[in-house]
Motif scaffolding. Structure first.
Motif, PDB file in Angstrom:
ATOM      1  N   ALA A 157     -42.571  71.518 -47.082  1.00 20.32           N
ATOM      2  CA  ALA A 157     -43.808  71.566 -47.856  1.00 20.32           C
ATOM      3  C   ALA A 157     -43.613  70.748 -49.126  1.00 20.32           C
ATOM      4  O   ALA A 157     -42.499  70.344 -49.451  1.00 20.32           O
ATOM      5  CB  ALA A 157     -44.163  73.009 -48.203  1.00 20.32           C
ATOM      6  N   TYR A 158     -44.693  70.522 -49.846  1.00 21.00           N
ATOM      7  CA  TYR A 158     -44.582  69.816 -51.129  1.00 21.00           C
ATOM      8  C   TYR A 158     -43.992  70.721 -52.209  1.00 21.00           C
ATOM      9  O   TYR A 158     -43.429  70.238 -53.168  1.00 21.00           O
ATOM     10  CB  TYR A 158     -45.944  69.272 -51.575  1.00 21.00           C
ATOM     11  CG  TYR A 158     -46.393  68.094 -50.745  1.00 21.00           C
ATOM     12  CD1 TYR A 158     -45.708  66.883 -50.776  1.00 21.00           C
ATOM     13  CD2 TYR A 158     -47.485  68.198 -49.902  1.00 21.00           C
ATOM     14  CE1 TYR A 158     -46.100  65.809 -50.002  1.00 21.00           C
ATOM     15  CE2 TYR A 158     -47.890  67.125 -49.126  1.00 21.00           C
ATOM     16  CZ  TYR A 158     -47.197  65.933 -49.180  1.00 21.00           C
ATOM     17  OH  TYR A 158     -47.586  64.874 -48.404  1.00 21.00           O
ATOM     18  N   GLU A 159     -44.122  72.040 -52.040  1.00 20.04           N
ATOM     19  CA  GLU A 159     -43.551  72.974 -53.016  1.00 20.04           C
ATOM     20  C   GLU A 159     -42.053  73.112 -52.756  1.00 20.04           C
ATOM     21  O   GLU A 159     -41.634  73.284 -51.612  1.00 20.04           O
ATOM     22  CB  GLU A 159     -44.204  74.359 -52.908  1.00 20.04           C
ATOM     23  CG  GLU A 159     -45.666  74.371 -53.296  1.00 20.04           C
ATOM     24  CD  GLU A 159     -46.590  73.966 -52.151  1.00 20.04           C
ATOM     25  OE1 GLU A 159     -46.153  74.021 -50.981  1.00 20.04           O
ATOM     26  OE2 GLU A 159     -47.721  73.574 -52.420  1.00 20.04           O
ATOM     27  N   PRO A 160     -41.223  73.078 -53.795  1.00 16.78           N
ATOM     28  CA  PRO A 160     -39.768  73.128 -53.580  1.00 16.78           C
ATOM     29  C   PRO A 160     -39.250  74.472 -53.095  1.00 16.78           C
ATOM     30  O   PRO A 160     -38.151  74.554 -52.575  1.00 16.78           O
ATOM     31  CB  PRO A 160     -39.189  72.790 -54.958  1.00 16.78           C
ATOM     32  CG  PRO A 160     -40.278  73.029 -55.921  1.00 16.78           C
ATOM     33  CD  PRO A 160     -41.576  72.867 -55.191  1.00 16.78           C
ATOM     34  N   ASP A 161     -40.025  75.520 -53.219  1.00 16.70           N
ATOM     35  CA  ASP A 161     -39.553  76.850 -52.825  1.00 16.70           C
ATOM     36  C   ASP A 161     -40.128  77.285 -51.481  1.00 16.70           C
ATOM     37  O   ASP A 161     -40.471  78.443 -51.274  1.00 16.70           O
ATOM     38  CB  ASP A 161     -39.876  77.872 -53.907  1.00 16.70           C
ATOM     39  CG  ASP A 161     -41.375  77.949 -54.207  1.00 16.70           C
ATOM     40  OD1 ASP A 161     -42.118  77.039 -53.783  1.00 16.70           O
ATOM     41  OD2 ASP A 161     -41.800  78.913 -54.859  1.00 16.70           O
TER      42      ASP A 161
ATOM     43  N   ASP B 140     -44.690  61.557 -53.209  1.00 20.27           N
ATOM     44  CA  ASP B 140     -44.370  62.955 -53.473  1.00 20.27           C
ATOM     45  C   ASP B 140     -43.276  63.409 -52.512  1.00 20.27           C
ATOM     46  O   ASP B 140     -43.349  63.144 -51.313  1.00 20.27           O
ATOM     47  CB  ASP B 140     -45.599  63.850 -53.254  1.00 20.27           C
ATOM     48  CG  ASP B 140     -46.663  63.639 -54.306  1.00 20.27           C
ATOM     49  OD1 ASP B 140     -46.339  63.056 -55.363  1.00 20.27           O
ATOM     50  OD2 ASP B 140     -47.809  64.054 -54.065  1.00 20.27           O
ATOM     51  N   PRO B 141     -42.266  64.108 -53.019  1.00 24.79           N
ATOM     52  CA  PRO B 141     -41.201  64.566 -52.125  1.00 24.79           C
ATOM     53  C   PRO B 141     -41.661  65.746 -51.272  1.00 24.79           C
ATOM     54  O   PRO B 141     -42.494  66.547 -51.686  1.00 24.79           O
ATOM     55  CB  PRO B 141     -40.084  64.986 -53.076  1.00 24.79           C
ATOM     56  CG  PRO B 141     -40.773  65.323 -54.350  1.00 24.79           C
ATOM     57  CD  PRO B 141     -41.999  64.442 -54.417  1.00 24.79           C
ATOM     58  N   ILE B 142     -41.114  65.824 -50.080  1.00 24.98           N
ATOM     59  CA  ILE B 142     -41.326  66.961 -49.196  1.00 24.98           C
ATOM     60  C   ILE B 142     -40.012  67.740 -49.182  1.00 24.98           C
ATOM     61  O   ILE B 142     -38.949  67.167 -48.970  1.00 24.98           O
ATOM     62  CB  ILE B 142     -41.712  66.505 -47.776  1.00 24.98           C
ATOM     63  CG1 ILE B 142     -43.020  65.713 -47.825  1.00 24.98           C
ATOM     64  CG2 ILE B 142     -41.842  67.697 -46.836  1.00 24.98           C
ATOM     65  CD1 ILE B 142     -43.379  65.034 -46.528  1.00 24.98           C
ATOM     66  N   HIS B 143     -40.107  69.028 -49.437  1.00 20.50           N
ATOM     67  CA  HIS B 143     -38.924  69.880 -49.517  1.00 20.50           C
ATOM     68  C   HIS B 143     -38.794  70.642 -48.203  1.00 20.50           C
ATOM     69  O   HIS B 143     -39.710  71.365 -47.804  1.00 20.50           O
ATOM     70  CB  HIS B 143     -39.042  70.846 -50.694  1.00 20.50           C
ATOM     71  CG  HIS B 143     -39.307  70.140 -51.978  1.00 20.50           C
ATOM     72  ND1 HIS B 143     -38.305  69.571 -52.725  1.00 20.50           N
ATOM     73  CD2 HIS B 143     -40.466  69.876 -52.636  1.00 20.50           C
ATOM     74  CE1 HIS B 143     -38.827  69.007 -53.804  1.00 20.50           C
ATOM     75  NE2 HIS B 143     -40.140  69.181 -53.767  1.00 20.50           N
ATOM     76  N   CYS B 144     -37.662  70.473 -47.535  1.00 28.78           N
ATOM     77  CA  CYS B 144     -37.437  71.102 -46.234  1.00 28.78           C
ATOM     78  C   CYS B 144     -36.260  72.072 -46.309  1.00 28.78           C
ATOM     79  O   CYS B 144     -35.361  71.906 -47.130  1.00 28.78           O
ATOM     80  CB  CYS B 144     -37.123  70.040 -45.186  1.00 28.78           C
ATOM     81  SG  CYS B 144     -38.412  68.811 -44.960  1.00 28.78           S
ATOM     82  N   ARG B 145     -36.291  73.051 -45.453  1.00 33.22           N
ATOM     83  CA  ARG B 145     -35.184  73.991 -45.291  1.00 33.22           C
ATOM     84  C   ARG B 145     -35.032  74.296 -43.809  1.00 33.22           C
ATOM     85  O   ARG B 145     -36.018  74.315 -43.066  1.00 33.22           O
ATOM     86  CB  ARG B 145     -35.464  75.315 -46.003  1.00 33.22           C
ATOM     87  CG  ARG B 145     -35.489  75.243 -47.489  1.00 33.22           C
ATOM     88  CD  ARG B 145     -35.735  76.632 -48.071  1.00 33.22           C
ATOM     89  NE  ARG B 145     -36.091  76.561 -49.452  1.00 33.22           N
ATOM     90  CZ  ARG B 145     -35.224  76.488 -50.460  1.00 33.22           C
ATOM     91  NH1 ARG B 145     -33.946  76.493 -50.209  1.00 33.22           N
ATOM     92  NH2 ARG B 145     -35.630  76.410 -51.701  1.00 33.22           N
ATOM     93  N   VAL B 146     -33.789  74.559 -43.413  1.00 36.34           N
ATOM     94  CA  VAL B 146     -33.538  75.069 -42.071  1.00 36.34           C
ATOM     95  C   VAL B 146     -33.428  76.581 -42.203  1.00 36.34           C
ATOM     96  O   VAL B 146     -32.676  77.092 -43.037  1.00 36.34           O
ATOM     97  CB  VAL B 146     -32.248  74.481 -41.469  1.00 36.34           C
ATOM     98  CG1 VAL B 146     -31.952  75.108 -40.109  1.00 36.34           C
ATOM     99  CG2 VAL B 146     -32.367  72.962 -41.337  1.00 36.34           C
ATOM    100  N   PHE B 147     -34.218  77.281 -41.406  1.00 33.60           N
ATOM    101  CA  PHE B 147     -34.235  78.741 -41.408  1.00 33.60           C
ATOM    102  C   PHE B 147     -33.484  79.247 -40.185  1.00 33.60           C
ATOM    103  O   PHE B 147     -33.694  78.749 -39.079  1.00 33.60           O
ATOM    104  CB  PHE B 147     -35.676  79.260 -41.393  1.00 33.60           C
ATOM    105  CG  PHE B 147     -36.477  78.785 -42.565  1.00 33.60           C
ATOM    106  CD1 PHE B 147     -36.351  79.392 -43.796  1.00 33.60           C
ATOM    107  CD2 PHE B 147     -37.336  77.707 -42.436  1.00 33.60           C
ATOM    108  CE1 PHE B 147     -37.080  78.945 -44.882  1.00 33.60           C
ATOM    109  CE2 PHE B 147     -38.075  77.250 -43.525  1.00 33.60           C
ATOM    110  CZ  PHE B 147     -37.944  77.875 -44.749  1.00 33.60           C
ATOM    111  N   MET B 148     -32.624  80.227 -40.389  1.00 31.47           N
ATOM    112  CA  MET B 148     -31.829  80.805 -39.310  1.00 31.47           C
ATOM    113  C   MET B 148     -32.406  82.173 -38.979  1.00 31.47           C
ATOM    114  O   MET B 148     -32.348  83.092 -39.802  1.00 31.47           O
ATOM    115  CB  MET B 148     -30.373  80.891 -39.732  1.00 31.47           C
ATOM    116  CG  MET B 148     -29.753  79.508 -39.881  1.00 31.47           C
ATOM    117  SD  MET B 148     -28.257  79.520 -40.883  1.00 31.47           S
ATOM    118  CE  MET B 148     -28.916  78.882 -42.417  1.00 31.47           C
ATOM    119  N   LEU B 149     -32.982  82.293 -37.793  1.00 27.94           N
ATOM    120  CA  LEU B 149     -33.623  83.535 -37.372  1.00 27.94           C
ATOM    121  C   LEU B 149     -32.762  84.255 -36.352  1.00 27.94           C
ATOM    122  O   LEU B 149     -32.179  83.633 -35.466  1.00 27.94           O
ATOM    123  CB  LEU B 149     -34.986  83.256 -36.740  1.00 27.94           C
ATOM    124  CG  LEU B 149     -36.160  83.095 -37.692  1.00 27.94           C
ATOM    125  CD1 LEU B 149     -35.985  81.919 -38.597  1.00 27.94           C
ATOM    126  CD2 LEU B 149     -37.431  83.005 -36.926  1.00 27.94           C
TER     127      LEU B 149
END
Length: 116
Positions: free
Chosen positions: A25-29, A76-85
């Motif tokens: 997302a565009y939001e860093p969190d 605009d930067p896109i902030h990504c995360r890998v989520f471990m489910l």
């Protein structure tokens, strides 16, 4: 999208394995629940994050990304995360944010379209 980790994200915890998801997302969190609660702000989502190779304590993953919402023409930067489910779909861990340029991502996507 290619990712490199210093740990096996599918086996991050010794007692069980994880399913990997990539969100951006565009939001860093950005959080895993943004996929449900803030659908308009989620730009990238992928349930296809797969380990491709493991060499010299580095784990190379590939994510087939799904663009959920339009990417801005700006840088605009896109902030990504890998989520471990875990097994029941509960998020256990997430990586630090990975920041990519929206402009660079648009360029890569446009190049991929012209190669088809």
């Amino acid at each position: 999208m290619k990712l490199i980790a210093d740990k096996d994200l599918e086996r991050f915890s010794f007692d069980h394995g994880f399913f990997l998801y990539l969100g951006g997302a565009y939001e860093p969190d950005v959080t895993y629940t943004d996929r449900f609660n803030k659908q308009d702000s989620v730009i990238i989502w992928s349930s296809d994050v797969l380990l491709k190779t493991h060499l010299e304590n580095k784990y190379y993953y590939e994510a087939i990304i799904d663009i959920k919402n339009p990417i801005h023409e700006t840088n605009d930067p896109i902030h990504c995360r890998v989520f471990m489910l875990g097994f029941l779909g509960r998020p256990y861990y997430e990586t630090n944010a990975i920041t990519i340029s929206g402009k660079s991502l648009l360029k890569v996507l446009n190049e991929a379209k012209t190669e088809e």
